[in-house]
Design a protein around this motif. Structure first.
Motif, PDB file in Angstrom:
ATOM      1  N   SER A  34       0.828  -1.209   0.000  1.00  0.00           N
ATOM      2  CA  SER A  34       0.000   0.000   0.000  1.00  0.00           C
ATOM      3  C   SER A  34       0.858   1.252   0.000  1.00  0.00           C
ATOM      4  O   SER A  34       1.978   1.242   0.493  1.00  0.00           O
ATOM      5  CB  SER A  34      -0.881  -0.003   1.255  1.00  0.00           C
ATOM      6  OG  SER A  34      -1.604   1.205   1.334  1.00  0.00           O
ATOM      7  N   MET A  35       0.297   2.327  -0.546  1.00  0.00           N
ATOM      8  CA  MET A  35       0.993   3.620  -0.493  1.00  0.00           C
ATOM      9  C   MET A  35       0.480   4.454   0.671  1.00  0.00           C
ATOM     10  O   MET A  35       0.851   5.605   0.825  1.00  0.00           O
ATOM     11  CB  MET A  35       0.801   4.385  -1.792  1.00  0.00           C
ATOM     12  CG  MET A  35       1.661   3.864  -2.907  1.00  0.00           C
ATOM     13  SD  MET A  35       1.536   4.929  -4.338  1.00  0.00           S
ATOM     14  CE  MET A  35       2.779   4.176  -5.380  1.00  0.00           C
ATOM     15  N   CYS A  36      -0.409   3.856   1.472  1.00  0.00           N
ATOM     16  CA  CYS A  36      -0.868   4.563   2.668  1.00  0.00           C
ATOM     17  C   CYS A  36      -0.199   3.946   3.890  1.00  0.00           C
ATOM     18  O   CYS A  36       0.418   2.895   3.808  1.00  0.00           O
ATOM     19  CB  CYS A  36      -2.380   4.469   2.792  1.00  0.00           C
ATOM     20  SG  CYS A  36      -3.228   5.397   1.505  1.00  0.00           S
ATOM     21  N   GLY A  91      -7.041  13.748  -2.845  1.00  0.00           N
ATOM     22  CA  GLY A  91      -6.019  12.748  -3.147  1.00  0.00           C
ATOM     23  C   GLY A  91      -5.384  13.019  -4.496  1.00  0.00           C
ATOM     24  O   GLY A  91      -5.675  14.032  -5.151  1.00  0.00           O
ATOM     25  N   THR A  93      -5.861  11.527  -7.259  1.00  0.00           N
ATOM     26  CA  THR A  93      -6.808  11.479  -8.372  1.00  0.00           C
ATOM     27  C   THR A  93      -7.388  12.868  -8.632  1.00  0.00           C
ATOM     28  O   THR A  93      -7.348  13.371  -9.755  1.00  0.00           O
ATOM     29  CB  THR A  93      -7.939  10.468  -8.061  1.00  0.00           C
ATOM     30  OG1 THR A  93      -7.339   9.183  -7.874  1.00  0.00           O
ATOM     31  CG2 THR A  93      -8.951  10.418  -9.183  1.00  0.00           C
ATOM     32  N   ASN A  96      -4.691  15.239 -10.030  1.00  0.00           N
ATOM     33  CA  ASN A  96      -4.390  15.026 -11.454  1.00  0.00           C
ATOM     34  C   ASN A  96      -5.525  15.532 -12.342  1.00  0.00           C
ATOM     35  O   ASN A  96      -5.291  16.131 -13.394  1.00  0.00           O
ATOM     36  CB  ASN A  96      -4.112  13.539 -11.721  1.00  0.00           C
ATOM     37  CG  ASN A  96      -2.732  13.119 -11.225  1.00  0.00           C
ATOM     38  OD1 ASN A  96      -1.846  13.953 -11.029  1.00  0.00           O
ATOM     39  ND2 ASN A  96      -2.539  11.823 -11.023  1.00  0.00           N
ATOM     40  N   HIS A 121      -0.708   6.649 -13.743  1.00  0.00           N
ATOM     41  CA  HIS A 121      -1.757   6.119 -12.864  1.00  0.00           C
ATOM     42  C   HIS A 121      -3.133   6.188 -13.550  1.00  0.00           C
ATOM     43  O   HIS A 121      -3.387   7.068 -14.361  1.00  0.00           O
ATOM     44  CB  HIS A 121      -1.786   6.933 -11.566  1.00  0.00           C
ATOM     45  CG  HIS A 121      -2.740   6.386 -10.552  1.00  0.00           C
ATOM     46  ND1 HIS A 121      -3.985   6.930 -10.337  1.00  0.00           N
ATOM     47  CD2 HIS A 121      -2.629   5.329  -9.708  1.00  0.00           C
ATOM     48  CE1 HIS A 121      -4.598   6.237  -9.382  1.00  0.00           C
ATOM     49  NE2 HIS A 121      -3.796   5.269  -8.980  1.00  0.00           N
ATOM     50  N   PHE A 122      -4.007   5.276 -13.159  1.00  0.00           N
ATOM     51  CA  PHE A 122      -5.323   5.209 -13.824  1.00  0.00           C
ATOM     52  C   PHE A 122      -6.215   6.423 -13.561  1.00  0.00           C
ATOM     53  O   PHE A 122      -7.262   6.573 -14.179  1.00  0.00           O
ATOM     54  CB  PHE A 122      -6.045   3.903 -13.464  1.00  0.00           C
ATOM     55  CG  PHE A 122      -6.294   3.679 -11.995  1.00  0.00           C
ATOM     56  CD1 PHE A 122      -7.335   4.320 -11.349  1.00  0.00           C
ATOM     57  CD2 PHE A 122      -5.467   2.828 -11.251  1.00  0.00           C
ATOM     58  CE1 PHE A 122      -7.581   4.115  -9.999  1.00  0.00           C
ATOM     59  CE2 PHE A 122      -5.704   2.608  -9.897  1.00  0.00           C
ATOM     60  CZ  PHE A 122      -6.765   3.263  -9.271  1.00  0.00           C
ATOM     61  N   GLY A 167       7.972   9.022  -9.454  1.00  0.00           N
ATOM     62  CA  GLY A 167       7.572   7.948  -8.551  1.00  0.00           C
ATOM     63  C   GLY A 167       6.378   7.229  -9.141  1.00  0.00           C
ATOM     64  O   GLY A 167       5.239   7.484  -8.749  1.00  0.00           O
ATOM     65  N   THR A 169       3.560   4.441  -9.994  1.00  0.00           N
ATOM     66  CA  THR A 169       2.750   3.640  -9.083  1.00  0.00           C
ATOM     67  C   THR A 169       3.308   2.224  -8.909  1.00  0.00           C
ATOM     68  O   THR A 169       3.373   1.707  -7.799  1.00  0.00           O
ATOM     69  CB  THR A 169       1.307   3.564  -9.632  1.00  0.00           C
ATOM     70  OG1 THR A 169       0.841   4.905  -9.811  1.00  0.00           O
ATOM     71  CG2 THR A 169       0.393   2.828  -8.683  1.00  0.00           C
ATOM     72  N   ASP A 194       3.380  14.224 -11.942  1.00  0.00           N
ATOM     73  CA  ASP A 194       2.635  13.464 -10.945  1.00  0.00           C
ATOM     74  C   ASP A 194       3.637  12.925  -9.920  1.00  0.00           C
ATOM     75  O   ASP A 194       4.267  11.887 -10.133  1.00  0.00           O
ATOM     76  CB  ASP A 194       1.856  12.329 -11.614  1.00  0.00           C
ATOM     77  CG  ASP A 194       1.011  11.558 -10.596  1.00  0.00           C
ATOM     78  OD1 ASP A 194       1.115  11.863  -9.383  1.00  0.00           O
ATOM     79  OD2 ASP A 194       0.258  10.652 -11.008  1.00  0.00           O
ATOM     80  N   ALA A 196       2.602  12.308  -6.813  1.00  0.00           N
ATOM     81  CA  ALA A 196       1.671  11.935  -5.734  1.00  0.00           C
ATOM     82  C   ALA A 196       2.433  11.152  -4.679  1.00  0.00           C
ATOM     83  O   ALA A 196       2.350  11.436  -3.480  1.00  0.00           O
ATOM     84  CB  ALA A 196       0.520  11.106  -6.298  1.00  0.00           C
ATOM     85  N   ASP A 228       1.033  14.115  -2.631  1.00  0.00           N
ATOM     86  CA  ASP A 228       0.005  13.635  -1.701  1.00  0.00           C
ATOM     87  C   ASP A 228       0.494  13.463  -0.264  1.00  0.00           C
ATOM     88  O   ASP A 228       1.240  12.523   0.036  1.00  0.00           O
ATOM     89  CB  ASP A 228      -0.530  12.289  -2.176  1.00  0.00           C
ATOM     90  CG  ASP A 228      -1.566  12.444  -3.267  1.00  0.00           C
ATOM     91  OD1 ASP A 228      -1.845  13.603  -3.653  1.00  0.00           O
ATOM     92  OD2 ASP A 228      -2.099  11.421  -3.720  1.00  0.00           O
ATOM     93  N   ARG A 358       4.412  -5.579  -6.026  1.00  0.00           N
ATOM     94  CA  ARG A 358       5.039  -4.340  -5.557  1.00  0.00           C
ATOM     95  C   ARG A 358       5.068  -4.309  -4.035  1.00  0.00           C
ATOM     96  O   ARG A 358       4.049  -4.532  -3.389  1.00  0.00           O
ATOM     97  CB  ARG A 358       4.203  -3.168  -6.071  1.00  0.00           C
ATOM     98  CG  ARG A 358       4.530  -1.838  -5.425  1.00  0.00           C
ATOM     99  CD  ARG A 358       3.547  -0.774  -5.840  1.00  0.00           C
ATOM    100  NE  ARG A 358       2.390  -0.695  -4.942  1.00  0.00           N
ATOM    101  CZ  ARG A 358       1.419   0.193  -5.054  1.00  0.00           C
ATOM    102  NH1 ARG A 358       1.432   1.067  -6.040  1.00  0.00           N
ATOM    103  NH2 ARG A 358       0.420   0.203  -4.201  1.00  0.00           N
TER     104      ARG A 358
END
Ligand code: 0PR
Length: 383
Positions: A34-36, A91, A93, A96, A121-122, A167, A169, A194, A196, A228, A358
């Protein structure tokens, strides 16, 4: 079913406790993809105290609005700008989407196109769909950074801007933002970065001596950056950041809200009512940790990722996708799907991308967790 009668607070809390039993928690050390992360206790306290502040009506909460501006100023400063224009948003998203919206509105061309790396990123897919901007994908090089020559070959008179990623994802790769910036200037186009994830890593890692490309407003082609705080900034969700170099980008996306407490207010964010507590928590964390504090967080994460990458190489049947750039290490295997499945069955919270797994060295990830993970991975890979 909507209950006719309410239950006691205690009952409700107990039920929630049961219902969330299956959730993985950050302090268990099992969440590796996770990125959190768990938020810093000070940030949690700030959110608790100021949970009622609404930046959607800044006339009511004048002080909080000022704090948001100061948070934006400090983020701008971290990114090499004396004065920036932006917001603390929900966030990466939203950040962006706002950047693409600003580029589109300022360009004012028919059938607008945005050039971005295949590694993007999506969230840009959402931006594209909502804003009617066509995405033009640029190829990656062997090192997984964007091929700047391919970006150049895709510029047309419909291009509204270019995106670079600091960086990525999946792999934490930092694109060659200096070359993208030169290209953007040469063609009179704005460059959005980006960052983030990387925004709260790269400035500190560079000072620690890691060799990472420049990525921020010090490069003149860079007109906006996503950064972020709810990722490596250790601020509770939701806390994203969008910073623009010039006011005109913010003005290009501002909508008039005529009747609020503060009078005629211009609103640039996608959300209307939005949490002041998040902005205050960003401000508080930056004040509390300072550059030196974040540098220590990043030092540990970077050292851990180098060590982990070295250990992965010793496991037969598993290979590194590439040497880590930031605190993200990704690995592949001939039997990837089976490996993922079995790791998840053993209770590991990993993130499976196309072709690799990842691992993100967030502040809650400690060496002992990774040692345990490596033991499991070694066993599974051998069997
Ligand atoms: N830009 C980049 C480079 C990102 O990696 C992400 C999110 C975003 C933008 C969008 O940010 P928000 O999700 O804040 O809108 N990257 C993470 C990812 O997709 C998001 C995430 C975070 C996923 C925690 C899982 C998780 O446990 O991997």
């Amino acid at each position: 079913m909507f209950p006719r009668k309410g239950a006691s607070g205690e009952e409700v809390l107990e039920e929630l406790e049961r219902k969330t039993e299956e959730d993985l928690t950050f302090d268990s050390g099992r969440i590796l993809g996770s990125m959190c992360t768990y938020p810093h206790p000070l940030a949690v306290e700030v959110v608790r105290r100021y949970i009622d502040r609404n930046l959607g009506d800044p006339g009511l909460h004048v002080g909080s609005q000022r704090v948001e501006k100061e948070a934006v100023d400090m983020l701008s400063n971290l990114l090499g700008l004396e004065r920036g224009y932006g917001h603390i948003v929900s966030g990466g998203t939203e950040a962006n989407i706002l950047a693409v919206r600003a580029f589109r509105n300022l360009a004012d061309v028919e059938k607008p196109e945005l050039i971005l790396p295949e590694s993007a990123h999506f969230s840009f897919l959402k931006a594209s769909e909502m804003l009617g901007v066509k995405l033009v994908w640029a190829k990656l090089k062997e090192d997984y950074s964007v091929d700047v020559r391919d970006v150049e070959s895709k510029i047309t008179d419909r291009t509204i801007g270019i995106v670079g990623i600091a960086g990525t994802t999946g792999l934490g790769v930092v694109d060659d933002i200096p070359s993208l910036s030169d290209l953007a200037i040469e063609h009179g186009l704005p460059l959005h970065v980006d960052a983030a994830f990387g925004g709260f890593v790269i400035p500190f890692a560079k000072e620690l001596g890691y060799d990472i490309p420049d990525f921020d407003f010090r490069l003149k082609g860079v007109k906006s950056i996503t950064i972020d705080p709810h990722k490596m900034g250790m601020v509770p969700i939701p806390a994203g950041g969008i910073i623009f170099r010039e006011k005109k980008y913010l003005e290009a996306i501002s909508i008039l809200a005529p009747y609020l407490a503060g009078g005629r207010i211009w609103q640039a964010t996608i959300t209307g009512t939005r949490p002041g507590a998040s902005a205050l928590a960003v401000w508080a964390m930056i004040k509390h940790l300072g550059f030196e504090g974040y540098k220590e967080v990043v030092r540990e994460a970077m050292e851990l990722s180098r060590w982990f990458a070295g250990e992965l190489k010793k496991i037969p049947g598993v290979y590194l996708i590439r040497e880590p750039v930031l605190n993200i290490v990704s690995f592949g295997s001939e039997r990837l799907e089976e490996l993922e499945e079995r790791l998840k069955n053993r209770g590991w919270g990993i993130s499976a991308h196309r072709g690799y797994v990842r691992i993100v060295m967030m502040p809650h990830v400690k060496r002992e967790h990774l040692e345990e993970f490596l033991r499991d991975l070694g066993e599974i890979a051998a069997g």
